[in-house]
Every structure is written in C-alpha cells, then in structure tokens.
Design an enzyme around this catalytic site. Structure first.
Site, short mmCIF file in Angstrom:
data_model
loop_
_atom_site.label_atom_id
_atom_site.label_comp_id
_atom_site.label_asym_id
_atom_site.label_seq_id
_atom_site.Cartn_x
_atom_site.Cartn_y
_atom_site.Cartn_z
CG ASP A 1 -0.02 -16.68 1.61
OD1 ASP A 1 -0.45 -17.33 0.66
OD2 ASP A 1 0.29 -17.19 2.71
CD GLU B 1 2.71 6.78 3.89
OE1 GLU B 1 3.91 6.87 3.51
OE2 GLU B 1 2.38 6.35 5.01
#
Length: 527
Positions: free
Chosen positions: A206, A248
């Site tokens: 956001d 990851e």
C-alpha cells in the site's frame, strides 16, 4: 510450511487474473453483518468457477477500522470481526488446493494509533524515534511543523496535549512510521517472512512510494525535486531488501505506485525490486479510444525495457465502480472531482463496462478484478448518516467517500440481505438483489457469464506481445497469440466492420443485423 514449492516459484503472476477481496463486504459467514474469512471459505468454489488464479485480500489484520483496516494495530493477528489466524491459514491452504494463490496487503507507511509502538511513544518511550514527532511553529508551537497536507484533506499533523505534533499523511489515527530507523525496516522484513511462512504467494504494498521522508521535513514547494515524501531514491534500498526476503520463498510483490513519471515508475520494477505495480493510468482513463490506446502503449513501453509484466485494472476499493463511471459525462476518475448527485446512465455504463472487461482481459500481463465487477455492480449511494469513510468527514462532507464501492455483495436473490448474511454493515440499495450471483449464474447473457467465459478463454490469447491493427477512428483493434486472436473494441458512434476472421470467440454484446460491431461493444475473434 515456509519452504518454497515449484508451484510457488513459477511465473504465474505474469499473466494471472487476480480477484480483489474486500473481506468486510464479501460474504458474512457468522451472520453478524460483517464479511469474514468463513464467508470467503464458503465462496471458494464460486471463485474457482470464475477461474481466477489468485486472491488479493485487503488488510484483514487487527484494526480499529478507522480507515477500513488500513490502520493496522497488529500484523500477526486477524481482526476478530474476520476470524482467527488459524482460519486464515486454512483459507490460504484451501484456496491453494483449488489452484488459487493468496496475496496479502501490507501497509508500510503507517500503523494504527492503537499499535503498541505508538502507544509506547505517547507514553514517552524510546519508540518515539519510530515516528515523526516535532515541535510546532509559531510563538507557542501552535502551528504545524510544516505545510504538508493529508491525503484525506486537512493538515498532515496532529498536536498532542503535551504540545508536540506527529505526522500522518492519511488520517490522524494513522501515524507515519520513520523509515530511517532500522527497527522499522527489520519489523517489516519479519512481517513479510511471517506471512510467506503461512503460505501466501505474494504481497501487495500500500502507498508504496510514500514511505521515506526528507529528514528535514521541509515545506512542500511545487516543482521542487526531489519531493519531500513521494518517490524518494532511498525507497529503492527498502524494496531491494524486501525482494531478497521474497526470493527466499518464491513470493511476489505488487506495488501501489501512483507516479506520473513513467521512467521513475519503471525503477520500482527493476529485477531486484518489485515484480509488478498497479497501472493507474489505465484505471483512471476516460472511455476514449485515443486516450485508452495511449495509456496501453505507454504502459507496455515503460514495462518493456525491464521485462516486467503490465497490470490492468478497471476499479478497486478506492474508486468509483466501472459501470457508474462509464455512464457519466466524465468517464475518467479523479478523487478531486467526486461529488454527490452526479448523473449516471447505468445502461450505457454497463454496456461500456462489458466491452472494457474484454479489452482488459485481452491485454498482455496480469488483470485485477475487484469483487462485484464480475456482477456489474454500480456505485451505491450511501445515506449520509451511514458513511464511514474518513475521506467524507475530512473533506467537510463534500466528498461522497469510497463506501459506495464497498457495499456488501449480493449472492442470493431471494434471501434476506441478498444472501450476504446478517444485516450488512453498509446498507444495500433497493434492487441490489437483481445483481445476485445465483441469478446471474443462470443467465448466459449476464455480466458474470461474460467474465467466466472471458477468463476461461484468456489463456488461448497466449502471453506474446500485442500488435495493433489498422482501424477507423474510435475503434481499437489488436492481435495476440502471434496473430491468431483479435480483440476489437468500438468506441465510435457508428458500427464498425469486423476484420477477416474464422470464428467469433466472445462478444460483450450482439452484433448488428448485418454482422457489424455496434458502438460500446467488444469482440474476440479467431483470425
């Protein structure tokens, strides 16, 4: 849990259809009038039948709901109005079992004033360094520290009883974080890991361009570069660190980046930063062939050098719903022009929204569908005493706010509250049941049927580039799938001839009696 799987690690996001779920208004599973995770879980078969690849959830975290959940008090807890963390984990897993991934919303610019950090800061703790506290100007500090304005109207500063002021680019209940402090950066990287380990496939960011402020907090001067708090260069270090976390887990990012400068916008999409960003120029573009073509061309051009996919969206939880906007004299969108009582031709708007659906779903890249778009829901008029959006209050009552696009969905035409659940937290307009999903599912000419078929056919368009066709003024035409598929959209005042084709795959409306494409209508053709 927590280990990337091949399914998480592929590039599904480059051409996905992603459905935006505003949980509070989606479906109410416990009958209290507020949408919840139980309601979403019950509707997963509907979403699977619609054919979407992923769900983006607006914030579902613990929140006082002063700004629809964008005032987060705890990122590791689900708000009790929506359910529990265990339910969220079940929802993520159940959706994944249907081939639907989950994207969560992170709000890094600010937190709720009820967040433990801010409460400790108000008590005089060292957490004050995690926010922007400043003495005021004037003889006795009675003036704000600078002239910045809140995105919701009014000053971006609120004074505390002790005399100091704190910064909030949005509502006073949303104090801005100090992104120069390492603890703020570490906390957000930990939050990302927390949700990736629970199986989410991506994160929507956001207000992604607002985090970093000029440490001097100077007054805003129009035209001065760099801006004191928008799109500062230091931001890119933040997102490079985030990208390392996402990599990851095979996770992806989509940024909410409102920037007019296409070159600056593209910087966020470099290979070691965000994967995608929302395309606001297309969403706010008027229903005008030349303007739409320019928006599409500019979008594709700014993404091409960095190899990032474009995103296409017609509306979201912040903007006027498409069928209403396209039925007005001004078919663009600008927060500054929102007003009560704007005349709307819903039949015209619906016809254009159907054509726009086929246009957006034919473009190369990812497409976002806001809940209820597939039902053709219009913007609702909310009684003044029921409006909750802070944009309305902060504007002095002149802005209708954003609640009109957040009205709870109609599911079952003959059920109380159109099958949403209990009495909805926002009132549903008279006649809302006529848009109900169960009724539209039985109607081959409905908006829902159009979306289902378009999403089903969309993979046949391929992921190759777009090639424009020569067309008359007011008509957009292009090929996809190496020329095998054609999209034609008529925005002119007269019917348009169809190019040579072997089959009509899908139309947003019927052709004329002599086989031409009427105005405000779109078709997909097999070349």
């Amino acid at each position: 849990m927590g280990q990337p799987t091949p399914a998480q690690s592929d590039d599904w996001w480059r051409s996905a259809v992603i459905y935006q779920v505003y949980v509070r208004s989606f479906a109410d599973g416990d009958g209290d009038g507020t949408g919840d995770l139980a309601g979403v879980r019950a509707k997963l078969p509907y979403l699977a039948e619609l054919g979407v690849n992923a769900l983006w959830f607006n914030p579902w975290y613990l929140s006082p709901m002063k700004d629809g959940g964008y005032d987060v008090a705890d990122y590791r807890a689900i708000d009790p109005a929506f359910g529990t963390l265990a339910e969220a984990e079940k929802l993520i897993a159940e959706a994944r079992g249907l081939g639907i991934r989950t994207i969560v919303d992170i709000v890094p610019n600010h937190v709720s004033d009820q967040h433990p950090w801010f409460r400790a800061a108000l008590a005089g703790g060292p957490e004050r360094e995690l926010f922007h506290f400043r003495p005021g100007r004037g003889e006795s500090g009675e003036l704000p520290p600078n002239d910045w304005r809140s995105e919701f109207g009014g000053p971006a500063w609120t004074r505390l009883p002790g005399g100091d002021w704190y910064l909030h680019l949005f509502a006073p209940e949303q104090p801005d974080l100090n992104w120069a402090h390492p603890a703020v950066r570490q906390e957000h990287e930990d939050i990302l890991r927390f949700w990736f380990e629970r199986g989410v496939a991506g994160v929507r960011i956001d207000s992604a361009a607002l985090l970093v402020k000029d440490p001097r907090l100077p007054d805003f001067v129009a035209g001065r570069d760099p801006h004191p708090y928008v799109d500062r260069d230091e931001l890119h270090d933040v997102y490079r660190a985030w990208r390392a976390v996402a990599d990851e887990y095979g996770g992806v990012f989509v940024g909410e980046v409102w920037l007019p400068d296409t070159e600056r916008f593209a910087r966020y999409l470099r290979p070691d930063e965000l994967h995608t960003a929302f395309n606001f120029s297309f969403m706010t573009c008027p229903w005008d062939a030349a303007r739409l073509r320019a928006s599409i061309e500019d979008t594709l051009a700014e993404h091409a050098p960095i190899g990032a996919p474009a995103t296409w969206v017609l509306c979201n939880h912040d903007v006027t719903r498409t069928v209403t906007r396209y039925g007005r004299a001004d078919t663009g969108f600008d927060f500054a022009t929102k007003a009560f009582g704007t005349p709307t031709d819903l039949a015209l708007g619906t016809r254009r929204a159907r054509a726009a659906a086929l246009l957006s779903l034919a473009l190369p890249g990812a497409v976002y569908v806001y809940q209820g778009e597939e039902l053709g829901l219009p913007e609702a008029d909310i009684p003044l005493d029921r409006i909750e959006d802070p944009m309305h209050a902060r504007s002095g009552g002149t802005d209708p706010g954003r609640d009109g696009c957040r009205v709870p969905l109609p599911w079952t035409a003959d059920a109380p509250h159109a099958g949403f659940g209990g009495e909805p937290w926002l009132p549903q307009p008279v006649g809302w049941a006529s848009y109900a999903a169960d009724r539209q599912a039985r109607d081959p000419g409905s908006m829902l049927a159009l979306y289902r078929e378009a999403i089903r056919l969309r993979p046949a368009l391929g992921d190759g580039p777009l090639t424009w066709l020569p067309t008359p003024d007011g008509v957009l035409g292009f090929t996809r799938a190496d020329g095998a598929a054609i999209c034609l959209v008529n925005l002119a005042d007269t019917p348009a001839d169809l190019p040579a084709h072997t089959a009509l795959l899908l139309g947003s409306g019927p052709l004329t009696d002599d086989g031409r494409l009427p105005k405000d209508t779109a078709v997909w053709l097999r070349a």
